[in-house]
Design an enzyme around this catalytic site. Structure first.
Site, PDB file in Angstrom:
ATOM      1  CE  LYS A   1      58.556  90.987  17.631  1.00 55.79           C
ATOM      2  NZ  LYS A   1      58.149  91.142  16.234  1.00 55.79           N
TER       3      LYS A   1
ATOM      4  CG  PHE B   1      57.657  95.110  10.938  1.00 54.60           C
ATOM      5  CD1 PHE B   1      58.683  95.845  10.354  1.00 54.60           C
ATOM      6  CD2 PHE B   1      57.977  93.917  11.577  1.00 54.60           C
ATOM      7  CE1 PHE B   1      60.010  95.397  10.409  1.00 54.60           C
ATOM      8  CE2 PHE B   1      59.301  93.472  11.631  1.00 54.60           C
ATOM      9  CZ  PHE B   1      60.311  94.215  11.054  1.00 54.60           C
TER      10      PHE B   1
ATOM     11  CG  ASP C   1      52.563  88.995  11.192  1.00 59.94           C
ATOM     12  OD1 ASP C   1      52.806  88.492  12.311  1.00 59.94           O
ATOM     13  OD2 ASP C   1      53.420  89.618  10.530  1.00 59.94           O
TER      14      ASP C   1
HETATM   15  C1  LIG Z   1      58.608  91.152  14.864  1.00 59.68           C
HETATM   16  C2  LIG Z   1      57.599  90.893  13.824  1.00 59.68           C
HETATM   17  C3  LIG Z   1      57.897  90.145  12.673  1.00 59.68           C
HETATM   18  C4  LIG Z   1      59.296  89.670  12.373  1.00 59.68           C
HETATM   19  O1  LIG Z   1      59.756  88.782  13.339  1.00 59.68           O
HETATM   20  P1  LIG Z   1      61.335  88.444  13.417  1.00 59.68           P
HETATM   21  O2  LIG Z   1      61.370  87.353  14.464  1.00 59.68           O
HETATM   22  O3  LIG Z   1      62.034  89.684  13.814  1.00 59.68           O
HETATM   23  O4  LIG Z   1      61.743  87.964  12.079  1.00 59.68           O
HETATM   24  C5  LIG Z   1      56.882  89.864  11.792  1.00 59.68           C
HETATM   25  N1  LIG Z   1      55.640  90.299  11.998  1.00 59.68           N
HETATM   26  C6  LIG Z   1      55.311  91.025  13.084  1.00 59.68           C
HETATM   27  C7  LIG Z   1      53.902  91.478  13.274  1.00 59.68           C
HETATM   28  C8  LIG Z   1      56.282  91.357  14.020  1.00 59.68           C
HETATM   29  O5  LIG Z   1      55.966  92.100  15.081  1.00 59.68           O
END
Ligand SMILES: *Cc1c(COP(=O)(O)O)cnc(C)c1O
Length: 390
Positions: free
Chosen positions: A246, A132, A217
């Site tokens: 986050k 994701f 990420d």
């Molecule tokens: C939540 C998340 C995203 C996206 O972040 P948003 O602030 O919702 O755009 C991208 N990568 C990972 C691993 C995430 O957990």
């Protein structure tokens, strides 16, 4: 307004994209949160691994109040002290030299993909199945789950997906046009999927050998979630680019992409930008968040209480046949079931505990890092009771 009144207005005025829990939250303190009917909850989800310091942390309140009295936003047409201080702090606590500030995880990944393409002059990005990376068209395309992107075709080109945890698949997928490999250290939305021990090290070595950038990420794993400040420390790797968001602002929307100098120089004047990105309010809060994680020894708390919680989960695993796996690091833990997990999340909420279902059959636990052993014990007791009713 009570829960029902708020939910009714939502169903009338909000685009119905979320499968929300049927409560409206009003205020909180630490790991405790209240809803609009006055019910109290212990929070083991922290707004999707965001509120590392919990709700109403005095340091966060103070940072917001003080900064709001000075400057909230000026745009990136001007410099601010808050932005350079946060950038310097991030360089000091990571292996990276420079940051570009964005407002969210998706934007951070979007920027990382742009940087990788600009720096290498190549187009292809290799990502993994079940990953994701966000909801913008590019990041949803990078995301390895068809359900999020099927309805939005045509999708941007240049994305290839391989199984997560299989470094050979990455080596085989790399071509002369590969710019970067984009991977979550631990797949969060995908169910807190932990890769084989050597996987990320092998991916790093493959990227080095083939001259491909390694983008990690850490949007969900960053800032103490796994017991280390960043998950790359846990796996002993040095990615070329890292994305964060986050937990960085403890709820104030701020994210970014970090890189070493030579890669960061791939961006020239005008190559990327953001109106809100790195505004003084967000940067002041984020600086406070990082300092408070250190001042309150929250990495230790994440590690120690994470181990404690994981052991409790392992005990439950021995007791209940329908548990198929317990995994994770620090306060980033999953219980996998042989069935849909949403009923358990609902029952826990009715008992006053906020947990999360993800990937269909996984219970995800990501409490604020300020959680206490007593709070964990209360949650375990309730979870055991809920499990015993199945
Ligand atoms: C939540 C998340 C995203 C996206 O972040 P948003 O602030 O919702 O755009 C991208 N990568 C990972 C691993 C995430 O957990």
């Amino acid at each position: 307004m009570n829960n029902k009144e708020i939910i009714d207005l939502d169903s009338k005025y909000i685009m119905q994209t979320y499968g929300r829990q049927p409560i409206a939250l009003t205020h909180g303190n630490g790991a405790t949160i209240w809803d609009a009917d006055g019910n109290e909850y212990l929070d083991f989800f922290a707004g999707i691994a965001v509120n590392v310091l919990g709700q109403s942390h005095p340091k966060v309140i103070e940072a917001i109040q003080k900064q709001a009295e000075k400057l909230i936003h000026v745009s990136n047409v001007y410099y601010t002290e808050e932005q350079v201080k946060l950038a310097k702090k991030l360089a000091e606590i990571t292996i990276f030299d420079r940051i570009f500030f964005a407002n969210s995880g998706a934007e951070a990944n979007e920027g990382a993909i742009k940087l990788a393409r600009k720096f290498t002059g190549k187009g292809e990005i290799i990502a993994t199945n079940n990953s994701f990376h966000g909801r913008t068209l590019v990041t949803v395309t990078a995301t390895g789950q068809d359900k999020y992107k099927e309805p939005f075709k045509p999708l941007p080109s240049g994305f290839i997906h391989v199984p997560f945890g299989d470094s050979k698949a990455i080596a085989n997928a790399i071509t002369d046009d590969t710019a970067a490999v984009l991977i979550e250290a631990i797949q969060g939305e995908g169910g807190i999927v932990v890769p084989p021990k050597m996987y990320l090290k092998e991916v790093e070595a493959i990227c080095r050998e083939k001259g491909v950038l390694f983008i990690l990420d850490e949007v969900q794993t960053g800032f103490g979630r796994t017991g280390e400040m960043f998950a790359y420390e846990l796996f002993g790797i040095k990615p070329d680019i890292m994305t964060i968001a986050k937990a960085l602002g403890n709820g104030y929307p701020i994210g970014g992409l970090l890189a070493r100098s030579e890669v960061a120089e791939g961006f020239d004047y005008g190559d990327h930008g953001s109106t809100f990105g790195g505004n003084p309010l967000g940067c002041a809060v984020a600086l406070t968040v990082i300092e408070t994680i250190k001042d309150e020894n929250l990495l230790e708390n994440s590690k120690n209480l994470g181990n404690y919680l994981k052991n409790e989960f392992i005990n439950l695993n021995e007791k209940y046949d329908f548990i198929t796996d317990v995994r994770g690091f620090g306060l980033f833990l999953a219980i996998e079931l042989d069935r849909d997990s949403s009923e358990i999340t609902n029952k826990m909420r009715e008992r006053g505990f906020l947990i999360n279902s993800t990937a269909g059959n996984v219970l995800r636990f990501a409490p604020p890092l300020i959680i206490t052993k007593e709070e964990i014990d209360k949650m375990i007791l309730a979870l055991d009771q809920v499990f015993s009713e199945i």
